[in-house]
Design a protein around this motif. Sequence first.
Motif, PDB file in Angstrom:
ATOM      1  N   ILE A   1       0.845  -1.202   0.000  1.00  0.00           N
ATOM      2  CA  ILE A   1       0.000   0.000   0.000  1.00  0.00           C
ATOM      3  C   ILE A   1       0.881   1.253   0.000  1.00  0.00           C
ATOM      4  N   ASP A   2       1.984   1.205   0.742  1.00  0.00           N
ATOM      5  CA  ASP A   2       2.931   2.324   0.730  1.00  0.00           C
ATOM      6  C   ASP A   2       3.494   2.541  -0.674  1.00  0.00           C
ATOM      7  N   SER A   3       3.893   1.457  -1.334  1.00  0.00           N
ATOM      8  CA  SER A   3       4.421   1.575  -2.695  1.00  0.00           C
ATOM      9  C   SER A   3       3.366   2.164  -3.631  1.00  0.00           C
ATOM     10  N   TYR A   4       2.130   1.716  -3.455  1.00  0.00           N
ATOM     11  CA  TYR A   4       1.035   2.216  -4.291  1.00  0.00           C
ATOM     12  C   TYR A   4       0.838   3.716  -4.066  1.00  0.00           C
ATOM     13  N   GLY A   5       0.840   4.134  -2.813  1.00  0.00           N
ATOM     14  CA  GLY A   5       0.726   5.553  -2.526  1.00  0.00           C
ATOM     15  C   GLY A   5       1.874   6.346  -3.114  1.00  0.00           C
ATOM     16  N   TRP A   6       3.070   5.761  -3.078  1.00  0.00           N
ATOM     17  CA  TRP A   6       4.250   6.471  -3.584  1.00  0.00           C
ATOM     18  C   TRP A   6       4.182   6.639  -5.107  1.00  0.00           C
ATOM     19  N   VAL A   7       3.766   5.620  -5.809  1.00  0.00           N
ATOM     20  CA  VAL A   7       3.691   5.756  -7.267  1.00  0.00           C
ATOM     21  C   VAL A   7       2.570   6.722  -7.648  1.00  0.00           C
ATOM     22  N   LEU A   8       1.479   6.753  -6.885  1.00  0.00           N
ATOM     23  CA  LEU A   8       0.432   7.744  -7.155  1.00  0.00           C
ATOM     24  C   LEU A   8       0.985   9.158  -6.975  1.00  0.00           C
ATOM     25  N   TYR A   9       1.795   9.348  -5.951  1.00  0.00           N
ATOM     26  CA  TYR A   9       2.436  10.646  -5.733  1.00  0.00           C
ATOM     27  C   TYR A   9       3.331  11.006  -6.911  1.00  0.00           C
ATOM     28  N   ARG A  10       4.104  10.040  -7.379  1.00  0.00           N
ATOM     29  CA  ARG A  10       4.997  10.304  -8.506  1.00  0.00           C
ATOM     30  C   ARG A  10       4.220  10.613  -9.780  1.00  0.00           C
ATOM     31  N   LEU A  11       2.998  10.108  -9.856  1.00  0.00           N
ATOM     32  CA  LEU A  11       2.134  10.409 -11.000  1.00  0.00           C
ATOM     33  C   LEU A  11       1.411  11.747 -10.833  1.00  0.00           C
ATOM     34  N   GLY A  12       1.652  12.425  -9.718  1.00  0.00           N
ATOM     35  CA  GLY A  12       1.016  13.712  -9.484  1.00  0.00           C
ATOM     36  C   GLY A  12      -0.368  13.626  -8.876  1.00  0.00           C
ATOM     37  N   ARG A  13      -0.767  12.442  -8.430  1.00  0.00           N
ATOM     38  CA  ARG A  13      -2.105  12.244  -7.856  1.00  0.00           C
ATOM     39  C   ARG A  13      -1.996  12.318  -6.329  1.00  0.00           C
ATOM     40  N   ASN A  14      -1.704  13.535  -5.845  1.00  0.00           N
ATOM     41  CA  ASN A  14      -1.323  13.702  -4.448  1.00  0.00           C
ATOM     42  C   ASN A  14      -2.419  13.318  -3.467  1.00  0.00           C
TER      43      ASN A  14
ATOM     44  N   GLU B   1      -4.936  11.220  -3.822  1.00  0.00           N
ATOM     45  CA  GLU B   1      -5.079   9.760  -3.789  1.00  0.00           C
ATOM     46  C   GLU B   1      -3.899   9.130  -3.053  1.00  0.00           C
ATOM     47  N   ALA B   2      -2.705   9.668  -3.308  1.00  0.00           N
ATOM     48  CA  ALA B   2      -1.506   9.149  -2.640  1.00  0.00           C
ATOM     49  C   ALA B   2      -1.628   9.285  -1.133  1.00  0.00           C
ATOM     50  N   LEU B   3      -2.154  10.436  -0.695  1.00  0.00           N
ATOM     51  CA  LEU B   3      -2.280  10.684   0.733  1.00  0.00           C
ATOM     52  C   LEU B   3      -3.207   9.665   1.395  1.00  0.00           C
ATOM     53  N   VAL B   4      -4.286   9.328   0.721  1.00  0.00           N
ATOM     54  CA  VAL B   4      -5.222   8.334   1.256  1.00  0.00           C
ATOM     55  C   VAL B   4      -4.522   6.998   1.463  1.00  0.00           C
ATOM     56  N   GLU B   5      -3.787   6.551   0.456  1.00  0.00           N
ATOM     57  CA  GLU B   5      -3.122   5.240   0.538  1.00  0.00           C
ATOM     58  C   GLU B   5      -2.007   5.242   1.572  1.00  0.00           C
ATOM     59  N   LEU B   6      -1.229   6.307   1.601  1.00  0.00           N
ATOM     60  CA  LEU B   6      -0.123   6.352   2.559  1.00  0.00           C
ATOM     61  C   LEU B   6      -0.630   6.412   3.998  1.00  0.00           C
ATOM     62  N   ARG B   7      -1.738   7.107   4.214  1.00  0.00           N
ATOM     63  CA  ARG B   7      -2.323   7.108   5.559  1.00  0.00           C
ATOM     64  C   ARG B   7      -2.801   5.711   5.933  1.00  0.00           C
ATOM     65  N   ARG B   8      -3.358   5.034   4.972  1.00  0.00           N
ATOM     66  CA  ARG B   8      -3.806   3.658   5.240  1.00  0.00           C
ATOM     67  C   ARG B   8      -2.606   2.774   5.583  1.00  0.00           C
ATOM     68  N   ALA B   9      -1.512   2.921   4.845  1.00  0.00           N
ATOM     69  CA  ALA B   9      -0.304   2.141   5.137  1.00  0.00           C
ATOM     70  C   ALA B   9       0.217   2.460   6.534  1.00  0.00           C
ATOM     71  N   TRP B  10       0.206   3.745   6.911  1.00  0.00           N
ATOM     72  CA  TRP B  10       0.688   4.151   8.233  1.00  0.00           C
ATOM     73  C   TRP B  10      -0.190   3.579   9.329  1.00  0.00           C
ATOM     74  N   GLY B  11      -1.502   3.511   9.081  1.00  0.00           N
ATOM     75  CA  GLY B  11      -2.395   2.919  10.066  1.00  0.00           C
ATOM     76  C   GLY B  11      -2.114   1.449  10.300  1.00  0.00           C
ATOM     77  N   LEU B  12      -1.612   0.770   9.251  1.00  0.00           N
ATOM     78  CA  LEU B  12      -1.323  -0.660   9.350  1.00  0.00           C
ATOM     79  C   LEU B  12       0.087  -0.945   9.842  1.00  0.00           C
ATOM     80  N   MET B  13       1.023  -0.017   9.600  1.00  0.00           N
ATOM     81  CA  MET B  13       2.428  -0.306   9.886  1.00  0.00           C
ATOM     82  C   MET B  13       3.156   0.996  10.208  1.00  0.00           C
ATOM     83  N   LYS B  14       3.609   1.131  11.442  1.00  0.00           N
ATOM     84  CA  LYS B  14       4.356   2.321  11.843  1.00  0.00           C
ATOM     85  C   LYS B  14       5.813   2.146  11.399  1.00  0.00           C
ATOM     86  N   ASP B  15       6.065   2.528  10.153  1.00  0.00           N
ATOM     87  CA  ASP B  15       7.371   2.316   9.526  1.00  0.00           C
ATOM     88  C   ASP B  15       7.963   3.680   9.165  1.00  0.00           C
ATOM     89  N   PRO B  16       9.266   3.884   9.370  1.00  0.00           N
ATOM     90  CA  PRO B  16       9.851   5.208   9.092  1.00  0.00           C
ATOM     91  C   PRO B  16       9.737   5.625   7.630  1.00  0.00           C
TER      92      PRO B  16
END
Length: 549
Positions: free
Chosen positions: A451-464, A466-481
């Motif tokens: 999910i983090d990777s998915y959020g990151w590629v969305l960010y790289r595509l300029g879909r900020n 959408e990226a924020l939604v996915e990255l927040r979901r990843a953070w909720g599942l895994m507290k990773d630096p």
Amino acid sequence: MPPDTLAPLMAGEFALQSGQLDEAARWYLEAARAAGDDEPLAERATRIAILANDDTRAAQALRLWRARAPESPGMLAASATLALRAGKLRQAGKDLETLLEDGDPRGWRYASVALNGGRDPQATARVLDRLVKRGAIPDDLAAWQEFGRMALRLDDPKLARRIMDEVVRRFPGEPRVALLRATQLQQAGQADEARAILAQVEPQAAVDPEMRAMLAIAYETVRDLEAAARVMAQGPQDTSSYGVRASLLARAGDNRALATLYEELAEDATRPDPTRRLLLGRIAEFLERPAEALDWYRGVAGGPHRTEARMRAAVALHNLERRDEAYAEARALQDDASVADEARREAYLLEAEMRQREGDDAGELEVLGRGLAAWPDDPDLLYARGLAWERQDWIDRAEADLRRVLVTDPENVAALNALGYTLADRTDRYREALELIDRARTAEPDNAAIIDSYGWVLYRLGRNQEALVELRRAWGLMKDPEVAAHLGEVLWRMGRRADAQRYFEEARALDPDNRALRRALEQFGITLPPAEGAGEAPAKPATAPEAAR
């Protein structure tokens, strides 16, 4: 199956396996339309469209599913997800209430999945708040715990408090409620209050092993590792519990308490118990006593633990800066035909990691090359070499090795994710990266790293957004630096500097040397304020490398 269903079904499956989720959603919808009353196909078409974030086709597939299974809990959950995404919060709430009133004990789990499928945390929180106020959530502690954790992930302290108050009212005296309450207080910044609640539960933990483990985890959540170790010291002890205590004390940097535990165990280690000797060796490593660690490992003379002891002995030798001996120990394992193949391959990975630790990039690659000469196309060795190439900025070679993994194992989720992330992070081939990550998402849709990777590629595509939604979901599942650093970068780009800094500080607290964090801070010219109680983290002994993502 009708003849006109087979062709689009095969095309949809091919697109799905290729990571072309948009095409897969289109073909599966066509197949579902042609399939008459085939309920599973309508369900699959709906789920694939939801995964592809194609809400239009998902709604069309859902109509087919609803017509074929109007009372299906899965269908109601999918309907709620789509209503939530469309901003139809009243409809989402009605679907979820119907689901929860059904009496099916799985209903609240379906409701949880539906809410997790939303894109806007505030909208999701509003619907969850409606369920709480209307008394829709069943009298099941597990359900209330899940929705309480969801409120915390949604970063809605007011809702979390409301749920917590309701849990306390419904389940008075239940110690698990206290643990959840402490987590909520910790997230709200009330760490002292959280610890006070946990202290009240400790007497029960003394006589209940299950509660003891849960309380230790709760103390970890509030970042009080010494207290977690104290709890684990209660009750009968064995090598496993001693190991947990040692790990907690090492992570807390409490070397005095760790040394006391070490001396206690060492006095009782006169008998040749290999598991106890291995544990003592690991504690000696944490205490930065590599010579003593080596003695403990050498004391494991035979049996099933001998290979692990030899691995750890190589690490101890490396920590003693007896590097030639360390490499010789690893090579002896690599060449020992009496050792299991898996352990011999692991010895190559171990030697490669030791060389990486001392900055010997060429040596690391040479070791992995030798391993691949002995074990051609081994996925773990190829994966490790791919990551090594990426760290050394040989992106084309990293791609080549990761693709070799996928030639022999096309569904290798780790390789799909690593390659997709590498292309998104280090090249401008974002669409190709998205297809690879989508293939990994299809296999493991709830994997936080993916999910983090998915959020990151969305960010790289300029879909900020959408990226924020996915990255927040990843953070909720895994507290990773790395996830925290990614969240910080996206928020900074969106102009939300205060929120961004909070996540950068979270990343630093977890790993101040994280590469994604360092890169983001350098890119934006950010200097974080000094961390409270900043100090040096305890040394961590090396182990054979795990998958980086």
